[in-house]
Design an enzyme around this catalytic site. Structure first.
Site, PDB file in Angstrom:
ATOM      1  N   ARG A 202      45.655  39.165  44.094  1.00 13.86           N
ATOM      2  CA  ARG A 202      45.795  39.308  42.645  1.00 13.86           C
ATOM      3  C   ARG A 202      44.898  40.774  41.561  1.00 13.86           C
ATOM      4  O   ARG A 202      44.308  40.815  41.820  1.00 13.86           O
ATOM      5  CB  ARG A 202      45.540  37.968  41.902  1.00 13.86           C
ATOM      6  CG  ARG A 202      45.866  37.895  40.217  1.00 13.86           C
ATOM      7  CD  ARG A 202      45.908  36.794  40.098  1.00 13.86           C
ATOM      8  NE  ARG A 202      46.351  35.874  38.390  1.00 13.86           N
ATOM      9  CZ  ARG A 202      45.890  35.113  37.675  1.00 13.86           C
ATOM     10  NH1 ARG A 202      44.281  34.765  38.115  1.00 13.86           N
ATOM     11  NH2 ARG A 202      45.806  35.173  36.353  1.00 13.86           N
TER      12      ARG A 202
ATOM     13  N   LYS B  62      46.631  49.556  35.173  1.00 15.64           N
ATOM     14  CA  LYS B  62      46.440  51.038  34.867  1.00 15.64           C
ATOM     15  C   LYS B  62      45.565  51.282  35.462  1.00 15.64           C
ATOM     16  O   LYS B  62      44.975  52.380  36.558  1.00 15.64           O
ATOM     17  CB  LYS B  62      46.584  50.615  33.568  1.00 15.64           C
ATOM     18  CG  LYS B  62      46.314  51.782  33.130  1.00 15.64           C
ATOM     19  CD  LYS B  62      46.533  52.167  31.269  1.00 15.64           C
ATOM     20  CE  LYS B  62      46.790  53.548  31.134  1.00 15.64           C
ATOM     21  NZ  LYS B  62      46.592  53.339  29.944  1.00 15.64           N
TER      22      LYS B  62
ATOM     23  N   GLN C  22      42.158  53.537  40.758  1.00 15.57           N
ATOM     24  CA  GLN C  22      41.673  53.208  42.152  1.00 15.57           C
ATOM     25  C   GLN C  22      42.323  54.003  43.290  1.00 15.57           C
ATOM     26  O   GLN C  22      41.601  54.573  43.789  1.00 15.57           O
ATOM     27  CB  GLN C  22      41.501  51.548  41.622  1.00 15.57           C
ATOM     28  CG  GLN C  22      40.386  51.499  41.163  1.00 15.57           C
ATOM     29  CD  GLN C  22      38.985  52.157  42.119  1.00 15.57           C
ATOM     30  OE1 GLN C  22      38.036  51.700  42.371  1.00 15.57           O
ATOM     31  NE2 GLN C  22      38.029  53.338  40.965  1.00 15.57           N
TER      32      GLN C  22
ATOM     33  N   LYS D   4      41.345  40.567  45.973  1.00 12.90           N
ATOM     34  CA  LYS D   4      40.653  40.513  46.932  1.00 12.90           C
ATOM     35  C   LYS D   4      39.807  41.958  46.901  1.00 12.90           C
ATOM     36  O   LYS D   4      38.662  42.285  47.522  1.00 12.90           O
ATOM     37  CB  LYS D   4      41.314  40.558  48.165  1.00 12.90           C
ATOM     38  CG  LYS D   4      42.707  39.520  48.451  1.00 12.90           C
ATOM     39  CD  LYS D   4      42.757  40.065  50.248  1.00 12.90           C
ATOM     40  CE  LYS D   4      44.238  40.365  50.228  1.00 12.90           C
ATOM     41  NZ  LYS D   4      45.128  39.913  51.387  1.00 12.90           N
ATOM     42  N   GLY D   5      39.292  42.306  45.481  1.00 14.98           N
ATOM     43  CA  GLY D   5      39.122  43.639  45.109  1.00 14.98           C
ATOM     44  C   GLY D   5      39.316  44.615  46.011  1.00 14.98           C
ATOM     45  O   GLY D   5      40.550  44.845  46.676  1.00 14.98           O
TER      46      GLY D   5
ATOM     47  N   GLU E 263      37.737  50.734  47.237  1.00 14.50           N
ATOM     48  CA  GLU E 263      37.286  51.459  48.818  1.00 14.50           C
ATOM     49  C   GLU E 263      38.451  50.808  49.805  1.00 14.50           C
ATOM     50  O   GLU E 263      39.232  53.062  50.587  1.00 14.50           O
ATOM     51  CB  GLU E 263      36.340  50.572  50.072  1.00 14.50           C
ATOM     52  CG  GLU E 263      35.081  51.935  48.514  1.00 14.50           C
ATOM     53  CD  GLU E 263      34.053  50.570  49.251  1.00 14.50           C
ATOM     54  OE1 GLU E 263      33.392  49.181  48.788  1.00 14.50           O
ATOM     55  OE2 GLU E 263      33.036  51.042  49.717  1.00 14.50           O
TER      56      GLU E 263
HETATM   57 MO1  MOS Z   1      30.727  51.318  47.735  1.00 17.54          MO
HETATM   58  S1  MOS Z   1      30.612  53.178  49.200  1.00 17.54           S
HETATM   59  O1  MOS Z   1      30.158  50.236  48.458  1.00 17.54           O
HETATM   60  O2  MOS Z   1      29.700  52.625  46.058  1.00 17.54           O
END
Ligand code: MOS
Length: 711
Positions: free
Chosen positions: A599, A604, A609, A672-673, A676
């Protein structure tokens, strides 16, 4: 309810940032502050024979010069349980505790003076004579390695299933390649800085940190003092990407210097100093072998990766994860070793290990698609991992097929002609490339306090961090929805050890961990509110009941789901390149990414990100590299003039889509975040596009023009 969640709200901390009211670590203006500057070792290995601080001590404004000759003994008590951001083996660098030198740039002295300029001037006057010993400075190419240690202690030495060696030998179609990327530095806009101030035996640190609780605990152990005597403050972080996860030596030095001179001391590192004072993404060499049937089904995957670590700590990252978990394959063997070198310890840098592993598997899959004469998406669909074969559990959610479809459509993949060197735009060669993005989703225990005031405002607080992804904003949205308040009436506070404990602001865990605790705290607050008339505000109810404010706590932690399921974010990344055939210059006119991150709380900042990750991926693919002098064991381009990062002119059209998804097995929020995963897959998609444009495989990133010209 749910009026604000999912809305593209602008950053709540944006106005403070653009008007200069957001205060960063180096900007806290304390009374009677002194300034520190470091003196660094110029050799890679040996010991200090003589250190002469006489001229420095006599320089204008100098208050103290501290080195191993006069520094207090620090106990450096080991932590019972190492924080997950620290290497599992070895010992952090002990500052000024002896004459031994382990790497170029090791701090050998600190000068404290009335002004920063006086400190730096005097630091140049400290004279050091070294006994120099032979140093390990080279991670050799293609398998000829210095003595290596397995990263078994870190539990990251790899994994296997089936019999990969035999399956590879017998496979009818094979890919066998070496690939590598160069050492990369975080180069966040904000420099690392610490201000330390003692009040009796109490210490306050204003620090650039992704984890104030850990700074407190590590400094307590280093100085042998109770944690409750230390407060760490870090309300704003100007980019970090992993560089502020650990407690670096300069934090200890600032505290040491402040105690020595009995004043607040500011230690701000220079851009050049960042290259030796904090970590970096280590150069990694990888041998990849894939075996497949002519129909594209993978029979074997083998990975052998080696990366440098320091001689004092074993920093290991998840370099084998993407190889073990992205695709379905019965026979897999992934191995990861570390080579101990005379360098400062590397550290997590945005998707540590996952980016490196993705580069290897995604470039190898592109080579396999070419060997099979198969479309690269089709090859990935034929090896789609319906479950996590490394952990032998189902995914808690996975919408990767939808990502491939959405990204391919938006990109116009069907216009790609399959032959390399077959597409042109005027004199430029055009290439299309793609890759899969994979990043494990995790969460950790978090606590939050929520306070409701009778004037109908709320404060929600936790010792988390916001290095840029929008924690302030997303948490404000969650709290506003739960409390039924407009976002202007909710103030989210973070970055202070006086607040409830939060996990490390890293590993893309903050939303799933802290966010669920925010929801829990707000629910608890609502449950405590006195009942009232429907038309009444919460504040009116409080006032009628005789309260000024009401406080509640919330907590969340992962349950058993992590044992029964594997959770991860997924994505598909497509890149177009234009290559100048005469000069070898690669431009990236567009990147299209589609992501399954569960979700999306704020589309924005989520898009921001992803754009950030794509820009980082352009850097990794085409520009970023620390130029390493093996004779001296040092980075030669430790500045932003010579260490290239993408600028606006290098970034054109970045297109981001989120496919419908919500993972309520992973956590009640369904998120889920996201952070990265945005870097994963970008560099290999670009490298694969360069092959498609030119017919040349450049397997060492970044793809600088000379690598395309000299063949
Ligand atoms: Mo990230 S490399 O876990 O700040």
């Amino acid at each position: 309810m749910n009026a604000v969640i999912g809305q593209p709200i602008s950053r709540v901390d944006g106005p403070a940032k653009v008007t200069g009211q957001a205060i960063y670590a180096a900007e806290f203006n304390l009374r009677n502050m002194a300034y520190a500057a470091l003196v660094h070792s110029t050799i890679a290995r040996g010991r200090i024979e003589r250190l002469d601080a006489t001229s420095a001590e006599q320089a204008p404004g100098v208050l103290a010069v501290i080195s191993h000759l006069n520094a207090e003994h620090l106990p450096y008590k080991s932590l019972e349980k190492r924080p997950p951001v620290d290497p599992k083996a070895g010992e952090q660098l002990h500052v000024f505790q002896g004459p031994e030198i382990l790497f170029v740039g090791q701090p050998v002295a600190v000068v404290v003076a009335e002004t920063a300029e006086q400190a730096r001037e005097a630091a140049a006057l400290v004279q050091v004579v070294y006994y120099e010993a032979a140093a390990a400075t080279e991670l050799q190419q293609n398998g000829a390695q210095p003595p290596t240690v397995a990263s078994a202690k870190a539990g990251r030495s790899g994994g296997s299933r089936g019999d990969a060696a035999t399956a590879f030998t017998e496979a009818p179609v094979k890919v066998d390649m070496w690939c590598s990327h160069e050492r990369e530095h975080h180069n966040a806009m904000e420099l690392h800085a610490t201000i330390a101030e003692w009040d009796g035996d109490h210490l306050t640190l204003y620090d650039k940190s992704q984890w104030v609780d850990n700074v407190r605990s590590e400094i307590a152990h280093i100085f042998g003092m109770p944690e409750e005597n230390i407060r760490v403050v870090s309300p704003f972080v100007g980019g970090a990407f992993g560089s502020a996860l650990r407690t670096w030596p300069h934090v200890t030095i600032a505290a040491l210097a402040a105690r020595w001179v009995g004043r607040a001391v500011r230690l701000e590192l220079t851009r050049r100093e960042l290259y030796v004072s904090i970590g970096y993404r280590p150069r990694t060499e990888q041998h990849m072998q894939l075996g497949a049937n002519p129909d594209g089904r993978l029979l074997a995957i083998m990975q052998d990766a080696v990366a440098p670590t320091s001689v004092y700590e074993e920093y290991a990252e998840r370099t084998t994860d993407a190889v073990l978990r992205t695709y379905s394959c019965p026979n897999v063997r992934a191995r990861y070793r570390l080579a101990q070198m005379n360098v400062n310890t590397p550290c997590p840098m945005r998707a540590p290990g996952l980016v490196t592993g993705a580069m290897a598997i995604e470039m190898a899959m592109d080579e396999l698609a070419a060997a099979l004469g198969m479309d690269p998406i089709e090859l990935r669909l034929r090896n789609y991992a319906e479950r996590d074969e490394a952990k032998e559990v189902p995914w808690s959610s996975k919408e990767l097929r939808a990502c491939y479809r959405a990204a391919a459509d938006r990109f116009g993949w069907s216009r790609r002609s399959s032959q390399p060197r077959s597409m042109r735009e005027g004199r430029l060669m055009v290439g299309y490339g793609m890759a899969t993005a994979f990043y494990p989703a995790e969460r950790a225990p978090a606590s939050v306090q929520a306070i409701f005031y009778a004037n109908d405002t709320a404060v929600v607080r936790t010792a988390s961090s916001d290095m840029g992804p929008g924690t302030y904003t997303a948490m404000t949205q969650l709290a506003a929805d739960m409390l039924g308040l407009p976002i202007e009436r909710v103030h989210f506070e973070l970055g202070d050890t006086d607040m409830p404990k939060a996990p490390v602001h890293g590993g893309s865990m903050t939303l799933a961990s802290v966010g669920t605790a925010v929801v829990d705290a707000c629910k608890a607050l609502m449950a405590k509110l006195p009942a009232g008339e429907a038309a009444e505000t919460h504040g009116a109810r409080l006032r009628r009941a005789g309260f000024e404010s009401l406080t509640a706590s919330g907590h969340s932690e992962p349950g058993d789901e992590a044992k029964q399921y594997s959770s991860a974010g997924f994505g598909a990344v497509f890149a177009e390149v234009r290559v100048d055939p005469d000069f070898g210059i690669v431009r990236v006119p567009r990147i299209v990414g589609a992501y399954d991150v569960g979700r999306v709380i704020n589309p924005k900042i989520a898009r921001s990100q992803c754009i950030g990750g794509m820009v980082g991926g352009i850097g990794m693919a085409l520009m970023e590299q620390a130029e390493w002098d093996v004779r001296l064991g040092r980075v030669m381009n430790a500045n932003l003039a010579e260490y290239l990062v993408p600028v606006n002119a290098d970034v054109t059209d970045l297109d981001v889509t989120f496919v419908p998804s919500s993972d309520e097995i992973f956590n009640p929020l369904g998120a889920k975040g996201l952070a990265e995963i945005a870097l994963c897959g970008v560099a290999p998609a670009i490298a694969n596009a360069v092959y498609h444009a030119t017919g040349k495989r450049v397997r060492n990133l970044p793809i600088m023009p000379e690598k395309l010209l000299i063949h």
